[in-house]
Design an enzyme around this catalytic site. Structure first.
Site, PDB file in Angstrom:
ATOM      1  N   LYS A 184     -11.472  22.512  22.386  1.00  0.00           N
ATOM      2  CA  LYS A 184     -12.325  23.688  22.564  1.00  0.00           C
ATOM      3  C   LYS A 184     -13.474  23.374  23.528  1.00  0.00           C
ATOM      4  O   LYS A 184     -13.853  22.217  23.714  1.00  0.00           O
ATOM      5  CB  LYS A 184     -12.897  24.142  21.211  1.00  0.00           C
ATOM      6  CG  LYS A 184     -11.819  24.571  20.206  1.00  0.00           C
ATOM      7  CD  LYS A 184     -11.141  25.862  20.621  1.00  0.00           C
ATOM      8  CE  LYS A 184     -10.051  26.269  19.645  1.00  0.00           C
ATOM      9  NZ  LYS A 184      -8.786  25.577  19.862  1.00  0.00           N
ATOM     10  N   ASP A 185     -14.038  24.449  24.106  1.00  0.00           N
ATOM     11  CA  ASP A 185     -15.123  24.318  25.082  1.00  0.00           C
ATOM     12  C   ASP A 185     -16.331  23.609  24.489  1.00  0.00           C
ATOM     13  O   ASP A 185     -16.572  23.649  23.283  1.00  0.00           O
ATOM     14  CB  ASP A 185     -15.571  25.704  25.567  1.00  0.00           C
ATOM     15  CG  ASP A 185     -14.454  26.472  26.247  1.00  0.00           C
ATOM     16  OD1 ASP A 185     -13.522  26.881  25.548  1.00  0.00           O
ATOM     17  OD2 ASP A 185     -14.524  26.651  27.467  1.00  0.00           O
ATOM     18  N   LYS A 186     -17.113  22.997  25.369  1.00  0.00           N
ATOM     19  CA  LYS A 186     -18.371  22.390  24.926  1.00  0.00           C
ATOM     20  C   LYS A 186     -19.479  23.440  24.863  1.00  0.00           C
ATOM     21  O   LYS A 186     -20.040  23.705  23.797  1.00  0.00           O
ATOM     22  CB  LYS A 186     -18.796  21.258  25.862  1.00  0.00           C
ATOM     23  CG  LYS A 186     -20.158  20.673  25.471  1.00  0.00           C
ATOM     24  CD  LYS A 186     -20.664  19.641  26.468  1.00  0.00           C
ATOM     25  CE  LYS A 186     -22.052  19.160  26.063  1.00  0.00           C
ATOM     26  NZ  LYS A 186     -22.604  18.172  27.002  1.00  0.00           N
ATOM     27  N   LYS A 196     -18.732  24.473  15.746  1.00  0.00           N
ATOM     28  CA  LYS A 196     -19.646  23.623  16.511  1.00  0.00           C
ATOM     29  C   LYS A 196     -20.281  24.444  17.627  1.00  0.00           C
ATOM     30  O   LYS A 196     -19.695  25.419  18.113  1.00  0.00           O
ATOM     31  CB  LYS A 196     -18.932  22.401  17.093  1.00  0.00           C
ATOM     32  CG  LYS A 196     -17.829  22.696  18.086  1.00  0.00           C
ATOM     33  CD  LYS A 196     -17.204  21.430  18.621  1.00  0.00           C
ATOM     34  CE  LYS A 196     -16.119  21.738  19.652  1.00  0.00           C
ATOM     35  NZ  LYS A 196     -16.599  22.389  20.873  1.00  0.00           N
TER      36      LYS A 196
END
Length: 699
Positions: free
Chosen positions: A336-338, A307
């Site tokens: 997880k990070d954006k 993503k």
């Protein structure tokens, strides 16, 4: 903005463990500058070929919302006898929908057995006359309130039949009550039977006639093989869509719906009927053979999710919507990070690999890709990973203010220092909702204090932005009109819409807000509580290092295990440092751990332990057991090492020649330098925190 200032203050007060000068730069200039690749338990990057099958299954925790839905799906309404007429005679409209049920008997099934009919008489023999009479009054009172459009004030009314010690009698009572009163449900509590309004029945009555609702719930309970139920024909497409949505949302794992036009319909305005039928085999509850059990085993499909610039819960919500499952059907090893490009392992239940492959093109529009798709035996659990690999670009490198040293030397010094000495293992700012007016830890604190309404309001607090999402949130806080807010909230805000739909259904009461929180999967509910625990841990490690520095002192907690790379080691691996061990320098600072709040941890026996108690009192949690029974949340706690080191560090300095910079001597190279750095971190460690230690710079 005010909230950004507050957040910067919180993180600028955190400690450093190294003493180099550091440098300045910009991270996450674009998502592709921050690539995160999960490392599975076998030490393999998940964006490469799949590793061995995942070994353990974490049972999906039950929650109240699911239990309510199951109660409704197992209602025991069968084709009634004439006695139902007298039972319902005191309630408005009873004769009308009872008659309809008889007329439609051939559609629902081919009738009930004599044993099923006899169950209707059981109330008179199992309950004494007074209890039976009170039950009838309770049922009629609920119906009268519904028919008069009077809302039930406060928590849902209940009627207790008392404790029934005989298990078989309880089963017969559950069945008999639901047969006679389809608008009621029964719940067992420690041998006690409690009767409540069936809110799903009431909700369906808003969409179809009461006679159809009555017949539909009897059809659900009958579970007759190859049987169908058909709602009355309808020319209104939007109305049919609403009925489809209701049935599939409430009972989608049990039945499926299809629309069929009536014979001899007009092409311009077709009369279409919705037909409901049981999904194959789901209505069977007899004991199964081993062969049948294996044949019906839950399907698990593993895949790697890529993503870009997308929040993980939003990604899961979108995938769930496209696949026709719910977010809790997805399992993963970590968040997880954006603002990044991330790769992580995931497993989805009840979806075949072929079905997942069919949505590949659709999800690309949301900057998502799925690959390494394969069947697997089990789900994933949080923490089931070795760590994460990071490929990061830091741009616009320059010296710290008033530092005239060579920039390249500063960068080399900083990286080598952290490689050898490590960094303070803080939870990163993204865990708390960096830059938002309300941080996730504030919601978690409200949940721990069982302030459910306050937690909902915090979740729906708008930012100071004029966009559709924040306009919808602002409208809700002003009006508490969940239905109106739903019409304003964009479709892609899956979490917000799920919460609002529950609030519309249950109301903005304490009980209604509890039900609303169950619209989130367990992993998301507990995420907020963990955020609060993480915030306190960050403050605790700053206090510990500020008070004792890098010395290991009496009363500290140390981990005795070797190669500990996660937070989940048992209490017997945690040792309390003695006075003699402090004097002998028995332990090093990298062995020191601090507890992450929970009910199964011990605190340090020094000033740090006292500090924990003072903080819990400050936040009103001095008696908190770190269990929220109403939300099915249990927080045992764990231990976290205060220092961590990056592994497999490599880096490269690169000059940006395409930048428009004035030629002013030798500083041209420094002004256009970028740093490409790669490293691995253990699970639950944050790259932004490691970079903060390297650069001596808060982001």
């Amino acid at each position: 903005m005010e909230e950004d200032t507050d957040f910067r203050i919180r993180f600028s007060s955190l400690c450093f463990v190294t003493d180099h000068v550091g440098f300045c730069g910009t991270i996450k200039s674009s998502p592709s500058d921050f690539v995160v690749i999960e490392i599975d338990e076998q030490g393999q990057l998940v964006n490469t070929a799949p590793s061995k099958l995942i070994s353990k299954v974490l049972p999906e925790p039950n929650n109240f919302a699911k239990k309510t839905k199951l109660d409704l799906q197992n209602l025991s309404f069968e084709e009634g006898s004439n006695q139902e007429v007298s039972i319902f005679a005191g309630c408005s409209g009873a004769d009308q929908y009872h008659q309809s049920g008889s007329e439609r008997e051939d559609t629902i099934s081919d009738g009930t057995s004599k044993g099923e009919e006899e169950t209707v008489d059981d109330l008179g023999t199992l309950l004494d006359e007074k209890t039976n009479e009170l039950l009838n009054h309770f049922a009629c009172d609920i119906k009268e309130k519904w028919n008069s459009k009077t809302e039930l004030i406060g928590s849902s009314p209940e009627f207790s039949l008392g404790r029934i010690l005989d298990k078989n009698q309880r089963a017969i009572l559950h069945s008999a009550i639901r047969q006679k009163f389809p608008f009621l449900i029964t719940v067992g509590k420690n041998s006690e039977i409690v009767v409540k309004p069936n809110l799903e029945y009431k909700e369906l009555c808003h969409l179809v006639s009461e006679e159809e609702a009555f017949d539909f719930f009897k059809y659900l309970d009958a579970k007759k093989e190859n049987s169908k139920f058909t709602f009355k024909p309808d020319t209104n497409k939007d109305h049919r869509k609403a009925v489809h949505h209701f049935v599939n949302k409430k009972f989608g794992n049990l039945v499926e719906t299809k629309s069929f036009p009536e014979l001899n319909y007009s092409a311009g305005n077709p009369n279409v009927a919705i037909t409901v039928r049981f999904r194959e085999k789901t209505h069977k509850h007899r004991k199964r053979s081993l062969f049948e059990y294996q044949d019906r085993k839950v399907i698990y499909t593993a895949f790697t999710l890529r993503k870009e610039n997308l929040e993980m819960f939003e990604a899961v919500g979108f995938l769930a919507m496209k696949l026709g499952v719910i977010p809790s059907d997805f399992s993963y090893a970590g968040l997880k990070d954006k603002k990044a490009v991330t790769y992580q392992a995931m497993v989805v239940r009840k979806v075949t690999p072929e079905r997942l492959k069919n949505i590949e093109k659709e999800i690309e529009k949301k900057r998502m890709n799925v690959f390494n798709i394969r069947s697997i035996d089990d789900s994933l659990r949080l923490g089931q990973l070795k760590g994460n690999h990071f490929d990061i670009v830091i741009r616009n490198l320059k010296n710290q203010i008033n530092d005239s040293a060579n920039l390249k030397d500063r960068i080399l010094e900083a990286i080598e220092n952290v490689k050898n000495k490590g960094f303070v293992n803080y939870y990163g700012p993204q865990r708390f909702g960096m830059g938002r007016k309300v941080h996730t830890d504030q919601i978690g604190l409200a949940l721990l204090k069982s302030e459910m309404v306050e937690a909902v309001k915090l979740f729906l607090t708008p930012e100071d932005l004029d966009d559709p999402v924040n306009r919808a949130k602002k409208y809700f806080l002003q009006t508490e009109d969940a239905k109106g807010t739903l019409s304003l909230m964009p479709e892609f805000k899956v979490r917000e819409r799920a919460l609002l739909e529950s609030l519309h259904r249950f109301g903005m009461t304490e009980e209604g807000c509890i039900q609303a929180w169950f619209s989130f999967p367990h992993s998301m509910r507990i995420f907020y509580v963990h955020a609060y625990s993480s915030k306190i841990w960050n403050e605790a490690v700053s206090y510990r290092l500020g008070t004792y520095g890098s010395r290991v002192v009496e009363g500290d907690l140390v981990c005795l295990g070797e190669d500990v790379d996660d937070e989940h080691f048992p209490n017997n691996k945690v040792h309390l440092v003695t006075e003699e061990e402090e004097s002998a320098n028995t332990y090093a600072i990298h062995q020191v751990v601090l507890p992450v709040l929970g009910y199964n941890i011990q605190y340090p026996k020094n000033k740090v332990g006292q500090w924990y108690q003072e903080i819990l009192s400050r936040d009103g949690l001095q008696t908190c057991r770190f269990k929220v029974p109403t939300l099915k949340l249990n927080v045992p706690g764990c231990y976290r090492q205060i220092l961590k080191c990056p592994h497999n560090v490599s880096y490269q300095l690169k000059e940006e020649h395409d930048t428009d910079v004035k030629m002013e001597g030798s500083h041209i190279d420094e002004a256009t330098l970028s740093l490409l750095i790669s490293f691995d971190l253990d699970a639950s460690c944050y790259a932004t925190v490691c970079l903060r230690e390297i650069m001596k710079h808060d982001f």
